[in-house]
Design an enzyme around this catalytic site. Structure first.
Site, PDB file in Angstrom:
ATOM      1  N   HIS A 562      81.289  28.691  77.671  1.00  0.00           N
ATOM      2  CA  HIS A 562      81.364  27.806  76.390  1.00  0.00           C
ATOM      3  C   HIS A 562      80.693  28.156  74.928  1.00  0.00           C
ATOM      4  O   HIS A 562      81.562  28.048  74.288  1.00  0.00           O
ATOM      5  CB  HIS A 562      80.284  26.500  76.948  1.00  0.00           C
ATOM      6  CG  HIS A 562      80.333  25.513  76.064  1.00  0.00           C
ATOM      7  ND1 HIS A 562      81.214  24.359  76.039  1.00  0.00           N
ATOM      8  CD2 HIS A 562      79.632  25.350  74.686  1.00  0.00           C
ATOM      9  CE1 HIS A 562      80.712  23.600  75.025  1.00  0.00           C
ATOM     10  NE2 HIS A 562      79.842  23.956  74.159  1.00  0.00           N
ATOM     11  N   GLU A 563      79.902  29.186  75.074  1.00  0.00           N
ATOM     12  CA  GLU A 563      79.284  29.476  73.796  1.00  0.00           C
ATOM     13  C   GLU A 563      80.074  30.627  73.150  1.00  0.00           C
ATOM     14  O   GLU A 563      80.443  30.803  71.923  1.00  0.00           O
ATOM     15  CB  GLU A 563      77.853  30.039  74.057  1.00  0.00           C
ATOM     16  CG  GLU A 563      76.705  29.105  74.377  1.00  0.00           C
ATOM     17  CD  GLU A 563      76.708  27.980  73.443  1.00  0.00           C
ATOM     18  OE1 GLU A 563      76.930  28.068  72.179  1.00  0.00           O
ATOM     19  OE2 GLU A 563      76.421  26.667  73.811  1.00  0.00           O
ATOM     20  N   HIS A 566      82.847  28.956  71.276  1.00  0.00           N
ATOM     21  CA  HIS A 566      82.371  28.782  69.793  1.00  0.00           C
ATOM     22  C   HIS A 566      82.543  29.986  69.057  1.00  0.00           C
ATOM     23  O   HIS A 566      83.237  29.947  68.003  1.00  0.00           O
ATOM     24  CB  HIS A 566      80.947  28.235  69.868  1.00  0.00           C
ATOM     25  CG  HIS A 566      80.841  26.724  70.530  1.00  0.00           C
ATOM     26  ND1 HIS A 566      81.756  25.908  70.151  1.00  0.00           N
ATOM     27  CD2 HIS A 566      79.814  26.343  71.128  1.00  0.00           C
ATOM     28  CE1 HIS A 566      81.275  24.682  70.534  1.00  0.00           C
ATOM     29  NE2 HIS A 566      80.071  24.882  71.163  1.00  0.00           N
ATOM     30  N   HIS A 572      84.096  21.888  70.075  1.00  0.00           N
ATOM     31  CA  HIS A 572      84.007  20.981  71.116  1.00  0.00           C
ATOM     32  C   HIS A 572      85.092  19.811  71.565  1.00  0.00           C
ATOM     33  O   HIS A 572      85.877  19.681  70.394  1.00  0.00           O
ATOM     34  CB  HIS A 572      82.518  19.909  71.140  1.00  0.00           C
ATOM     35  CG  HIS A 572      81.472  20.569  71.396  1.00  0.00           C
ATOM     36  ND1 HIS A 572      80.281  20.513  70.568  1.00  0.00           N
ATOM     37  CD2 HIS A 572      81.014  21.530  72.356  1.00  0.00           C
ATOM     38  CE1 HIS A 572      79.281  21.233  70.845  1.00  0.00           C
ATOM     39  NE2 HIS A 572      79.812  22.045  72.016  1.00  0.00           N
TER      40      HIS A 572
END
Length: 1627
Positions: A562-563, A566, A572
């Protein structure tokens, strides 16, 4: 949340930090906390960058995403044509004038008859960023007008915002000599600095029009008729580059043309193509190519001439400025670019990315932060997740053995400066921070004194309140500091900010994605990533921070995935619903889109939730009641690992795009970045086609070489670099916000003109609980910026993103200095700045290497985001760089000799073509031996159409075609119509339709400016005819909501406060001081009354702000009630306010079981002082009234035309004959039966007046109106009344009185007579009212003359001609004061005796005077002993009478004379008989103290002081005591008393009192009650709206009553010079 995006020079696209950081809070002022020493800075009282200062310090911050291409594209330079196919000869460079803005304005001296009735101005220009507002590019002025400086016309740049340094635009203003006021039209957006622009302005006697790059961007029909009369021809002067008032322009001007006709848009577009080169036409009055400037132009008196330069302004034809969407940040957010990555699988070929895990160990290499098993398991999960998306990961583990680091708590998201700040910060609440230094604990009061300095760390005293047990808990000799040291100022503390860890390790972020480990507080933050557009993305401060408790643990491995998403540019999936600022946010996602939300059109809108399925409805979803097919299984959702399993194709495209745009250094491959868009066809002939293409996506023009500056070099071998090292003498903020380091690297402020933590500010270092420091004159505060590579500069660019409201654009930056390697400092002087356009400065003739700059400011709140230094062409740093090459690939293939050519520029001409054949072209970037992936293909059929040929190919998706490849002119380079433009014809002619005065069918529902407020068919809207409100004064009167709302007002959301300018268009409760009103709930209301009670169908409320506060997510609601004719209230309920839903239309649902009612008023109430309402309307049914309908009796029927009950009749009823004077009628039939229509058109000079039931509906000057026969009556009563010119005034003829015996309507005449001493010049003194409602040009003038000046007392006239009459306005007469007299106001040292008076524009002379010379009073020890014949004036004699013994002693007479030079001819002496000393002063008022070091003898002085150091000694009148001093009394301060020769103290101590002194906070924008008195200059103006710098009174303390101690008391303030309207109510 759009970034500040620029197109600087050839175009600058911004890159900036991600969303989520709070903006700068409003500064409060409280007593500072005691007991905390200041944080150590980089030097005494200085604030330095994170790197050691030095010209060759650490590597500079990275360029923005997109590299040098986005940083700056230098002025378009004509490139050397490619050898193959470049058959056309490059045109020679043209001349351009460069104006520096410092007095180089030119005046036309050629004997030309300037256009009087119509004109066209055309000019190519390139404006610098930062101008004086207004900056006059060119203008026609009247040098003879005494009353109006705006007569004539001006084209220039000015700001249109209430804030005078925001939103600068090109403008065109015009005021004819017959007009009453000036008309100004503005371009549709802010001007772009450093870009060549083709500007044109036309006037045809009826319409003003402004064109930018051929597109019509503004128009107005307010001015009519000729500009000036032949009588005033000699008074007109044409100016260039500025005005006589020094409103000077900075930038280039090239190809200046002036016509005496209004050119059409088609002609203007044609002129643009020829770059201003015209053949001689009789309508062409002036055409300048600057071959001989001095022949036709002359500088102003004491001015200089602009520089003449050779310019290659128009080389490339392709505009390469690619804007991200409103909610995007970089090139990868551009819809065209990301479409290429979505559509081309070749752009998503396998990529290997390096990442580095930073694992801390004890010194003995034990106790790692994470185990090897965790690392391997996480790596396996990461590889599996990205494998299917052609992204693989190469692991590197860095093992750091350091017990000091390992044993400390690494905090992920806690600002250490908040620990112990008396506020509980949850992100800092951890056992090893002492629970936020005790802020998150309810502390008892232990016996601290007993335990202090007892040699033991007492944990119950280990809090900030007790100075962490007096420092004993941070003493490594006493305790284990890794467990007990919580003091944020101690070097032994038990915790580190993760950025401190990064600063210690200094790991290169340009070769690997660095993974750090840190823990969070009770919030248990799983991870934090750096966005690819962050300044830190490729630096040691970048990377990803993960919680080691979750890393590599089953069920938590998707956190890292997930990071990483980014870090590779993914938002998101719930960004468009749960991460917007308000429901009015333009980034709110209502459907999947490339332009809103997460910028992916394959992720449906979703709110933030953690469930593995579609969420249910929530309270924070802006009206969404349900969500379907949400991407809950997406890695970028918040669902758990057992649910998330994929990225969408759009997300994969974004990640690959950012790997090419930003992270090429993370990849082992040396393959160059591709050209992301297809080549563009720019032209063709019968046997050739010309292609140009965009630079590679990473913006590099040269091959990258380790240790070189080639990645910063642009075409032309120009080096561009941002500052890499920053420092300031101002102290440093511990948090780093507003510190100098924020000004390093590329600009990253998202919302310019609003305070941002991402900037440097002089006020940064100050504790927010104290008063901000001032930047004292003359130098002020300064920021020093250094650049990595010293170079000879060509230009400097500075982003100043915030300026206090009390500074205009010219005073904030008072100097900029260049720091040369030679040691010389070169001052550039003060600069005008805009907060939303960067300041650009052309550096002339510097001629030596510069390594840094210093920026000086007097504004302590000024904010600087970044600075950029650009070298001259062919800088040595770029000479050794190898340029990237390009290869053009064609299908069918090119001949071998052509295909093998590598192109150094981005242009290619293919001459091997067959008519009708289909060709595809790709471009490949070549760096060394490596080739990029091919660009997207362009398909071209030779002989057929293409985007740019002027013919719209709808089958290819074209919406327009204006024959160019420029954005911003209405038709984009991809032939798509731009927002708010409409394009017609072929080639397309585009115009900005919103506000052009023409209501077109497609904008009837959307354009209030052109069509008014839209009313659906069958309804009638009544706007308020009167109003009353709950809170108002002269700053916010309630009457502004009467009538239709102002068309120019745009609804604003998330405001901090409301400016005074809003009150001109909307009402808001300005008497409430926000945010202090939040202490108590207040209900605000307005009541709107309507002239015609009706049965309501709906209530309409127009908003200017929706009540949402910047720091709050709460939406405001309003309560609405209808008031009927019986004063009964009917509740319409609560309604949510949102700018997205503006105007708010509230339907009225009638209870059919109850009778209908007529509504006469609407009451609107709300609780937020940030709601501003501009209009309220009552919507009813047109020609239908249910109340009247229900009252019809038997034999009656309801008549819609009459809106009443009429007797029913079956026979046909004709209308009477329609007779309208001064009109022509055009009827559909000669009969006047039911339904017949007639069109009424008034004759020239008459205006239509339309009535219904004897009530004037409207008056219009439009051509006609149609009336209809309905049931025997015409539905409208129409009259044609003559236009009224009103009584003439001084704007028509100055210094004249008018007589209008015939009236002032169309055709009537008025005569005028000149008022003494003016004299008539001309024969015809008549004015005629013309058909356009204005008076005719006068054929005579009243020439003002002054009579001989009156004598001036005590002065001699020196100018002989002034003894006669008839002096022209502006002429001077010189006088000289007689001996012993001087000019008032001159200094005491040099008393001027000569002065001039001037003949003024009202025929009188300026006043002059000579006042007597005065001498200083004799020493105070002689006070009360002497008598003077004429005070202390010249020739006065002062005498002290002594006994005869003085003369016998040889002392002479005690007489002094005041001489003409203001000095005494001698001095007094103390008479022999004057002996003794003054008595000891013992009658002292309380608190007063006298110190008499020299005793009490004659002439001795005693210093006065007060026992209270905060008090001052003053003299009060006899009838005033200290307790009842009125605020308006300004008593005299006393510093000492003296013993006079009469043995009396002067002044007498009994008259001296001690009063409270002034706090040192005057003029700090806070109203301090203690200073709100004349003695303290009314707190420096802080207590009155008209005098406080911020124009908003902020009381201190906040409990101070704005109607009491903090009221506006200054009698000189504007509030006391006009009628107080408080409490006045309309209703």
């Amino acid at each position: 949340m759009r970034l500040w995006s620029w197109v600087l020079h050839l175009g600058l696209l911004s890159a900036a930090l991600g969303c989520g950081l709070a903006e700068r809070p409003r500064r409060a002022r409280r007593d500072p906390r005691a007991g905390r020493p200041p944080r150590p800075a980089a030097g005494p009282a200085t604030c330095a960058t994170r790197a050691a200062r030095g010209r060759r310090a650490s590597p500079p911050p990275p360029p923005p995403p997109g590299g040098a291409w986005e940083a700056v594209r230098v002025p378009r330079r004509r490139q050397q044509r490619e050898a193959r196919g470049a058959t056309e000869e490059p045109s020679p460079p043209s001349r351009a004038l460069y104006f520096s803005g410092r007095g180089e304005q030119l005046r036309l001296r050629a004997d030309l008859e300037l256009p009087r009735d119509a004109f066209t101005l055309q000019v190519w220009l390139r404006a610098e960023g930062g101008q004086r507002s207004p900056a006059v590019i060119t203008g026609l002025y009247d040098k003879c007008s005494y009353i109006s400086r705006d007569r004539g016309w001006v084209v220039g740049i000015h700001t249109i915002s209430d804030q005078d340094n925001k939103d600068p635009r090109y403008f065109f203003s015009l005021k004819t000599d017959r007009a009453r006021q000036v008309t100004t039209i503005n371009a549709h957006r802010s001007y772009l600095p450093g870009q060549w622009v083709y500007l044109a302005a036309t006037y045809d006697g009826q319409f003003m029009k402004l064109y930018v790059n051929g597109a019509q961007v503004a128009t107005s029909g307010e001015q009519v008729g000729g500009i000036f009369s032949p009588l005033t021809q000699k008074c007109k002067v044409l100016m260039l580059g500025g005005s006589a008032l020094n409103h000077n322009y900075r930038g280039y001007i090239e190809h200046f043309s002036l016509w005496k006709v209004a050119r059409t848009q088609r002609e203007i577009l044609s002129d643009m193509e020829t770059h201003g080169a015209h053949t001689a036409l009789p309508q062409l009055l002036l055409q300048e190519n600057w071959d001989n400037v001095k022949h036709a132009w002359s500088p102003m008196k004491d001015g200089s001439s602009p520089k003449v330069e050779f310019s290659n302004a128009h080389g490339f034809l392709l505009d390469t400025s690619l804007e991200p969407p409103l909610c995007g940040q970089t090139l990868c957010d551009n819809t065209e670019v990301i479409a290429s990555y979505n559509q081309l699988s070749s752009f998503r070929q396998p990529k290997v990315v390096r990442y580095r895990v930073v694992n801390l160990y004890e010194d003995d290499h034990k106790n790692p932060t994470v185990t090897r098993e965790q690392v391997d398991f996480q790596h396996h999960q990461l590889a599996e997740a990205f494998k299917q998306y052609n992204i693989s990961w190469e692991l590197d583990v860095l093992e750091v053995s350091n017990s000091s680091l390992r044993r400390r708590l690494i905090l992920a998201n806690c600002d250490i400066s908040k620990i112990g700040d008396e506020n509980c910060d949850p992100e800092c609440n951890h056992t090893l921070t002492g629970h936020d230094g005790g802020d998150c604990r309810h502390l008892r009061h232990p016996a601290f004194v007993k335990k202090q300095h007892n040699g033991v760390c007492d944990m119950d005293c280990n809090y900030e309140r007790f100075n962490f047990d007096g420092g004993e808990c941070c003493d490594p000799e006493i305790t284990n500091v890794t467990q007990t040291c919580f003091d944020p100022d101690s070097p032994h503390r038990a915790y580190l900010d993760v950025n401190e860890l990064k600063n210690i390790l200094k790991l290169d972020g340009s070769t690997h994605l660095n993974i750090f480990f840190a823990k969070s507080s009770e919030e248990e933050l799983a991870g934090v990533a750096t966005w690819p557009w962050d300044k830190e993305a490729l630096m040691h401060l970048g990377g990803i921070v993960l919680n080691p408790s979750f890393y590599g643990m089953p069920g938590h491995t998707h956190t890292m995935i997930h990071e990483i998403g980014h870090s590779l540019g993914l938002y998101h999936v719930f960004r468009g619903i749960s991460e917007i600022q308000s429901c009015s946010d333009p980034c709110m996602e209502t459907e999947p889109s490339f332009e809103t939300g997460d910028l992916c059109n394959d992720t449906n809108p979703a709110p933030k939730h953690k469930s593995c399925g579609d969420p249910g409805p929530g309270n924070d979803t802006c009206g969404f009641h349900s969500f379907f097919n949400t991407p809950y299984n997406n890695f970028m959702s918040y669902a758990d690992d057992d649910c998330t399993d994929s990225f969408t194709p759009n997300q994969v495209a974004r990640m690959h795009c950012y790997l090419d745009l930003v992270y090429q250094g993370w990849q082992p491959s040396r393959k160059p970045a591709p050209v992301a868009l297809a080549p563009q066809v720019l032209g063709h002939t019968t046997d050739s086609v010309t292609l140009e293409w965009f630079p590679p996506i990473d913006g590099h023009f040269f091959e990258r070489e380790l240790g070189s500056a080639c990645h910063l070099c642009l075409e032309g071998r120009i080096l561009v670099q941002y500052a890499s090292n920053a420092s300031s003498p101002m102290p440093c903020s511990p948090s780093g916000h507003w510190s100098p380091r924020e000004a390093e690297g590329h600009p990253d402020v998202e919302q310019p003109c609003k305070s941002s933590v991402r900037t440097w500010s002089p006020n940064s270092a100050v504790n927010p609980h104290t008063v901000p420091p001032a930047c004292p004159e003359p130098q002020g505060c300064y920021l020093e910026l250094e650049f990595l590579y010293p170079l000879v500069p060509e230009s400097l660019t500075i982003w100043v993103t915030f300026v206090s409201t009390d500074w205009d654009s010219s005073g904030a930056v008072n100097d900029i200095k260049l720091l040369a390697v030679s040691g010389k400092n070169i001052s550039l002087g003060p600069q005008n700045v805009f907060c939303d356009v960067p300041l650009t400065i052309r550096l002339w003739d510097v001629g030596e290497e510069v390594y840094g700059i210093q920026i000086y400011t007097l504004d302590e709140h000024l904010e600087i985001d970044a600075a950029m230094l650009t070298s001259t062409a062919d800088t040595p740093l770029c000479l050794q760089c190898k340029p990237l090459k390009y290869k053009v690939v064609r299908d069918p293939p090119l001949q071998m000799d052509v295909a093998s050519i590598l192109h150094l520029n981005r242009k290619f001409v293919d001459m091997d073509l067959n008519l009708g054949s289909v060709y595809q072209y790709w471009v490949i970037t070549i760096s060394g031996t490596e080739e990029s992936e091919p660009s997207p293909a362009v398909t071209y059929i030779h002989g057929s159409g293409y985007c740019g040929d002027g013919i719209i190919q709808k089958d290819q998706g074209e919406q327009c075609d204006d024959m160019n490849k420029i954005n911003g002119d209405g038709c984009s380079l991809f032939c798509r119509q731009e927002v708010s433009f409409n394009c017609i014809d072929e080639p397309s002619r585009c115009y900005f339709h919103d506000g052009d005065g023409v209501c077109e069918e497609f904008e009837q529902k959307t354009s209030i400016k052109d069509c008014g407020v839209y009313t659906p068919q069958g309804f009638l809207d009544q706007w308020a005819s009167n109003a009353s409100v709950s809170h108002q004064d002269q700053q916010c009167p309630g009457w502004v909501i009467i009538g239709q709302p102002a068309a120019s007002q745009v609804c604003r959301t998330k405001v901090i406060d409301l400016s005074e300018g809003i009150s001109q268009h909307a009402w808001y409760p300005c008497t409430i001081s926000y945010p202090y009103s939040q202490l108590a709930q207040t209900t605000f209301w307005l009541r709107a009354y309507f002239s015609q009670p009706m049965v309501a169908a709906a209530v309409i409320v127009h908003l200017v702000t929706d009540g949402t506060y910047y720091g709050d997510q709460k939406q405001e609601t309003i309560s609405v009630q209808l008031l009927d004719t019986k004063d009964q209230s009917h509740d319409l309920g609560l309604h949510v306010l949102s700018c997205r839903n503006n105007p708010l239309i509230i339907p009225v649902v009638h209870d059919l079981s109850q009778p209908f009612y007529h509504s006469q008023a609407v009451r609107v109430s709300f609780s937020s002082p940030l709601v501003a309402i501009s209009g309220v309307a009552l919507r009813s049914f047109d020609n239908f009234d249910p109340v009247t309908l229900s009252s019809c009796q038997r034999g009656e029927t309801y008549s819609p035309a009459e809106q009443s009950c009429v007797h029913f009749a079956c026979e046909k009823t004709d209308c009477p004959e329609l007779a309208v004077e001064n009109a022509s009628l055009n009827c559909s039939s000669s009969d006047r039966y039911h339904g017949a229509q007639c069109t009424v058109s008034c004759r020239t000079g008459y205006v239509l007046q339309i009535r219904r039931d004897d009530e004037l509906i409207k008056s219009q000057t439009g051509p006609s109106v149609t009336v209809t026969c309905t049931e025997g009556k015409w539905n409208k009563q129409v009259a044609c009344e003559p236009v009224d010119c009103s009584i003439p005034d001084h704007h028509q003829v100055y210094a004249a009185s008018f007589s209008c015996p015939e009236g002032t309507t169309f055709g009537s005449q008025c005569s005028f007579q000149c008022r003494h001493p003016a004299q008539l010049k001309g024969n015809n003194s008549l004015l005629t009212c013309m058909e356009d409602g204005l008076w005719s040009f006068p054929e005579a003038l009243c020439e003002l003359m002054c009579l001989a000046p009156p004598p001036v007392p005590n002065a001699d006239l020196q100018t002989a001609r002034c003894r006669e009459n008839k002096h022209k306005v502006g002429s001077f007469c010189k006088y000289k004061c007689k001996p012993g007299y001087h000019v008032p106001g001159s200094s005491r040292k040099s008393k001027k005796r000569a002065f001039k008076t001037q003949c003024t524009q009202d025929g009188s002379w300026q006043e002059g005077a000579c006042v007597p010379v005065t001498c200083d009073p004799p020493p105070p020890k002689f006070h009360g002993l002497y008598q003077c014949t004429n005070g202390f004036q010249f020739n006065s004699e002062c005498r002290i009478k002594c006994e005869d013994s003085d003369a016998s002693q040889g002392l002479g007479s005690n007489v002094i004379h005041c001489r003409k030079d203001g000095t005494w001819n001698g001095s007094f002496h103390v008479c022999q008989e004057m002996q003794g000393q003054c008595s000891v002063p013992n009658e002292l008022n309380s608190n007063l103290k006298l110190q008499c070091p020299d005793g009490y003898a004659i002439g001795s002085e005693c210093a006065t002081s007060c026992l209270d150091h905060n008090s001052e000694s003053i003299i009060l009148p006899m009838n005033v005591t200290v307790r009842d001093i009125p605020h308006w009394l300004n008593p005299t301060r006393v510093e000492r008393v003296v013993c006079t020769a009469g043995l009396k103290w002067y002044p007498h101590p009994a008259l001296i009192h001690c009063v409270k002194g002034c706090e040192p906070f005057m003029g700090d924008n806070y109203c301090d009650a203690i200073n709100n008195r004349a003695f303290c200059n009314y707190d420096g103006g802080d207590c009155c709206t008209s005098t406080v710098k911020t124009k908003k009174v902020t009381p201190f303390p906040m409990s101070c009553d704005l109607q009491g101690d903090c009221a506006c008391r200054d009698p000189q303030a504007q509030e006391h010079s006009r009628k107080d309207l408080r409490g006045y109510s309309h209703g």
